[in-house]
Motif scaffolding. Sequence first.
Motif, PDB file in Angstrom:
ATOM      1  N   LYS A  49      41.921 -66.477 -58.259  1.00 48.59           N
ATOM      2  CA  LYS A  49      41.400 -66.895 -59.565  1.00 48.59           C
ATOM      3  C   LYS A  49      42.263 -66.276 -60.674  1.00 48.59           C
ATOM      4  O   LYS A  49      42.433 -65.049 -60.715  1.00 48.59           O
ATOM      5  N   PRO A  50      42.819 -67.103 -61.580  1.00 46.45           N
ATOM      6  CA  PRO A  50      43.612 -66.536 -62.685  1.00 46.45           C
ATOM      7  C   PRO A  50      42.730 -65.720 -63.619  1.00 46.45           C
ATOM      8  O   PRO A  50      41.542 -65.994 -63.768  1.00 46.45           O
ATOM      9  N   ARG A  51      43.325 -64.716 -64.238  1.00 47.56           N
ATOM     10  CA  ARG A  51      42.585 -63.880 -65.171  1.00 47.56           C
ATOM     11  C   ARG A  51      42.167 -64.686 -66.402  1.00 47.56           C
ATOM     12  O   ARG A  51      42.855 -65.639 -66.794  1.00 47.56           O
ATOM     13  N   PRO A  52      41.040 -64.322 -67.033  1.00 48.01           N
ATOM     14  CA  PRO A  52      40.604 -65.047 -68.237  1.00 48.01           C
ATOM     15  C   PRO A  52      41.672 -65.104 -69.321  1.00 48.01           C
ATOM     16  O   PRO A  52      41.833 -66.133 -69.983  1.00 48.01           O
ATOM     17  N   GLU A  53      42.422 -64.015 -69.510  1.00 49.00           N
ATOM     18  CA  GLU A  53      43.462 -64.009 -70.538  1.00 49.00           C
ATOM     19  C   GLU A  53      44.564 -65.014 -70.209  1.00 49.00           C
ATOM     20  O   GLU A  53      45.113 -65.668 -71.095  1.00 49.00           O
ATOM     21  N   THR A  54      44.866 -65.163 -68.905  1.00 49.22           N
ATOM     22  CA  THR A  54      45.845 -66.166 -68.480  1.00 49.22           C
ATOM     23  C   THR A  54      45.336 -67.562 -68.820  1.00 49.22           C
ATOM     24  O   THR A  54      46.089 -68.409 -69.313  1.00 49.22           O
ATOM     25  N   CYS A  55      44.051 -67.800 -68.566  1.00 49.67           N
ATOM     26  CA  CYS A  55      43.458 -69.101 -68.883  1.00 49.67           C
ATOM     27  C   CYS A  55      43.556 -69.399 -70.374  1.00 49.67           C
ATOM     28  O   CYS A  55      43.878 -70.529 -70.781  1.00 49.67           O
ATOM     29  N   ARG A  56      43.267 -68.409 -71.201  1.00 46.67           N
ATOM     30  CA  ARG A  56      43.283 -68.625 -72.644  1.00 46.67           C
ATOM     31  C   ARG A  56      44.692 -68.917 -73.145  1.00 46.67           C
ATOM     32  O   ARG A  56      44.898 -69.781 -74.007  1.00 46.67           O
ATOM     33  N   LYS A  57      45.685 -68.215 -72.608  1.00 48.90           N
ATOM     34  CA  LYS A  57      47.067 -68.453 -73.033  1.00 48.90           C
ATOM     35  C   LYS A  57      47.550 -69.833 -72.604  1.00 48.90           C
ATOM     36  O   LYS A  57      48.240 -70.527 -73.357  1.00 48.90           O
ATOM     37  N   LEU A  68      37.278 -75.013 -71.193  1.00 57.03           N
ATOM     38  CA  LEU A  68      37.522 -75.945 -70.100  1.00 57.03           C
ATOM     39  C   LEU A  68      38.389 -75.309 -69.020  1.00 57.03           C
ATOM     40  O   LEU A  68      38.152 -75.474 -67.820  1.00 57.03           O
ATOM     41  N   VAL A  69      39.419 -74.573 -69.442  1.00 58.49           N
ATOM     42  CA  VAL A  69      40.303 -73.928 -68.474  1.00 58.49           C
ATOM     43  C   VAL A  69      39.571 -72.807 -67.757  1.00 58.49           C
ATOM     44  O   VAL A  69      39.715 -72.629 -66.546  1.00 58.49           O
ATOM     45  N   LEU A  70      38.759 -72.058 -68.490  1.00 59.83           N
ATOM     46  CA  LEU A  70      37.960 -71.005 -67.862  1.00 59.83           C
ATOM     47  C   LEU A  70      36.992 -71.591 -66.848  1.00 59.83           C
ATOM     48  O   LEU A  70      36.747 -71.011 -65.791  1.00 59.83           O
ATOM     49  N   GLN A  71      36.464 -72.760 -67.176  1.00 59.35           N
ATOM     50  CA  GLN A  71      35.546 -73.419 -66.247  1.00 59.35           C
ATOM     51  C   GLN A  71      36.266 -73.885 -64.983  1.00 59.35           C
ATOM     52  O   GLN A  71      35.795 -73.694 -63.862  1.00 59.35           O
ATOM     53  N   LEU A  72      37.467 -74.467 -65.144  1.00 63.42           N
ATOM     54  CA  LEU A  72      38.252 -74.923 -63.996  1.00 63.42           C
ATOM     55  C   LEU A  72      38.663 -73.761 -63.102  1.00 63.42           C
ATOM     56  O   LEU A  72      38.785 -73.908 -61.883  1.00 63.42           O
ATOM     57  N   ALA A  73      38.859 -72.603 -63.712  1.00 64.30           N
ATOM     58  CA  ALA A  73      39.267 -71.422 -62.947  1.00 64.30           C
ATOM     59  C   ALA A  73      38.083 -70.711 -62.303  1.00 64.30           C
ATOM     60  O   ALA A  73      38.270 -69.755 -61.553  1.00 64.30           O
ATOM     61  N   GLY A  74      36.865 -71.157 -62.622  1.00 67.08           N
ATOM     62  CA  GLY A  74      35.697 -70.562 -61.996  1.00 67.08           C
ATOM     63  C   GLY A  74      35.070 -69.425 -62.757  1.00 67.08           C
ATOM     64  O   GLY A  74      34.194 -68.727 -62.240  1.00 67.08           O
ATOM     65  N   HIS A  75      35.469 -69.234 -64.020  1.00 68.31           N
ATOM     66  CA  HIS A  75      34.900 -68.145 -64.808  1.00 68.31           C
ATOM     67  C   HIS A  75      33.613 -68.547 -65.527  1.00 68.31           C
ATOM     68  O   HIS A  75      32.811 -67.692 -65.886  1.00 68.31           O
ATOM     69  N   VAL A  76      33.433 -69.868 -65.763  1.00 70.20           N
ATOM     70  CA  VAL A  76      32.268 -70.359 -66.487  1.00 70.20           C
ATOM     71  C   VAL A  76      31.678 -71.523 -65.703  1.00 70.20           C
ATOM     72  O   VAL A  76      32.412 -72.428 -65.295  1.00 70.20           O
ATOM     73  N   VAL A 112      32.231 -64.503 -78.726  1.00 70.76           N
ATOM     74  CA  VAL A 112      32.386 -64.972 -80.103  1.00 70.76           C
ATOM     75  C   VAL A 112      33.836 -65.375 -80.355  1.00 70.76           C
ATOM     76  O   VAL A 112      34.120 -66.412 -80.962  1.00 70.76           O
ATOM     77  N   GLN A 113      34.764 -64.560 -79.872  1.00 70.55           N
ATOM     78  CA  GLN A 113      36.186 -64.868 -80.031  1.00 70.55           C
ATOM     79  C   GLN A 113      36.540 -66.174 -79.325  1.00 70.55           C
ATOM     80  O   GLN A 113      37.291 -67.002 -79.854  1.00 70.55           O
ATOM     81  N   LEU A 114      35.980 -66.375 -78.144  1.00 71.75           N
ATOM     82  CA  LEU A 114      36.239 -67.593 -77.383  1.00 71.75           C
ATOM     83  C   LEU A 114      35.717 -68.819 -78.133  1.00 71.75           C
ATOM     84  O   LEU A 114      36.404 -69.843 -78.231  1.00 71.75           O
ATOM     85  N   VAL A 115      34.489 -68.710 -78.662  1.00 74.99           N
ATOM     86  CA  VAL A 115      33.925 -69.826 -79.420  1.00 74.99           C
ATOM     87  C   VAL A 115      34.798 -70.133 -80.638  1.00 74.99           C
ATOM     88  O   VAL A 115      35.068 -71.289 -80.963  1.00 74.99           O
ATOM     89  N   GLN A 116      35.255 -69.080 -81.320  1.00 77.15           N
ATOM     90  CA  GLN A 116      36.095 -69.303 -82.496  1.00 77.15           C
ATOM     91  C   GLN A 116      37.401 -69.988 -82.123  1.00 77.15           C
ATOM     92  O   GLN A 116      37.903 -70.854 -82.852  1.00 77.15           O
ATOM     93  N   GLN A 117      37.971 -69.617 -80.955  1.00 78.74           N
ATOM     94  CA  GLN A 117      39.176 -70.291 -80.487  1.00 78.74           C
ATOM     95  C   GLN A 117      38.924 -71.772 -80.262  1.00 78.74           C
ATOM     96  O   GLN A 117      39.749 -72.626 -80.603  1.00 78.74           O
ATOM     97  N   MET A 118      37.763 -72.088 -79.689  1.00 76.08           N
ATOM     98  CA  MET A 118      37.416 -73.484 -79.454  1.00 76.08           C
ATOM     99  C   MET A 118      37.229 -74.225 -80.770  1.00 76.08           C
ATOM    100  O   MET A 118      37.646 -75.372 -80.919  1.00 76.08           O
ATOM    101  N   VAL A 119      36.605 -73.562 -81.723  1.00 76.74           N
ATOM    102  CA  VAL A 119      36.412 -74.163 -83.038  1.00 76.74           C
ATOM    103  C   VAL A 119      37.774 -74.498 -83.659  1.00 76.74           C
ATOM    104  O   VAL A 119      37.981 -75.580 -84.207  1.00 76.74           O
TER     105      VAL A 119
END
Length: 262
Positions: A49-57, A68-76, A112-119
């Motif tokens: 499983k890739p790290r969450p930070e890898t997914c975000r980048k 969406l990427v976090l979900q595909l990687a199994g984090h959400v 909160v940071q994740l939501v803001q990124q999505m926004v």
Amino acid sequence: MSQFVQWLKAEWETLERRTGEKYSARRLSIEAGLSPNTLYQLLKHPAVKPRPETCRKLAAFFGVAPLLVLQLAGHVPSKEAAETLSELEAALQRGDLQTLILSARDLSPAEVQLVQQMVDQLRTKRREEEVARGAAVALVVEDTPDARAAIVSMLQAAGLKVLEATDGQSAVELMKTSGSLIDVVLMDYRMPRMDGVEATREIRKHFPDLPVLFVSAWDEPEMKEAAFEAGAAEYLVAPVGYDQLLEAVSRVRRGEGEKVTT
């Protein structure tokens, strides 16, 4: 093959088709802001499983929602991701994003940071759709190759078709044959043969309603005044970022250019 790896390969192939270039795992890792061997290791060990930070980048690099990427990687969980995205889309339409972010969800700082990124991703998508609406065509007039390439790249990423001219004289000549196709002009100031002010005057003689947005490193008050007198709709001082450029293009296309310099 995991859902994450399938998604990664699909985005990878799309990138190569769009750019016409081949991307090695090392190159893609570096350009996405990851360690050089990250993607090689993830492809070699798809069960990892890739790290969450890898997914975000990777999400930021490919321009998709991080959730969406976090979900595909199994984090959400998939259901939670779908529900959150739906709420974000609805909140974006209502304009109450701050309420959503500060709502009674007991979000952690990371969430909160994740939501803001999505926004931010959703806002950018809406700006791109607005700027590109009607298959807009932009003319970029800039004599410095690197500066011209940067502006062209940002406009194309937003979905615009782009024509290029290396100086004011070339721009005027191009307008004689293609002026009716162009929706907005992005103009440098100082260029060989004909500068941006003279080119703007010539262009607006024949296309008085065509918005001209100056994008120049020159930041002298008298130069900005000359640009506005020639018919500029707005004047940006380079270098400019993606969001700043898109917002300015959107404004001048709506006839709402700011007669102030930024």
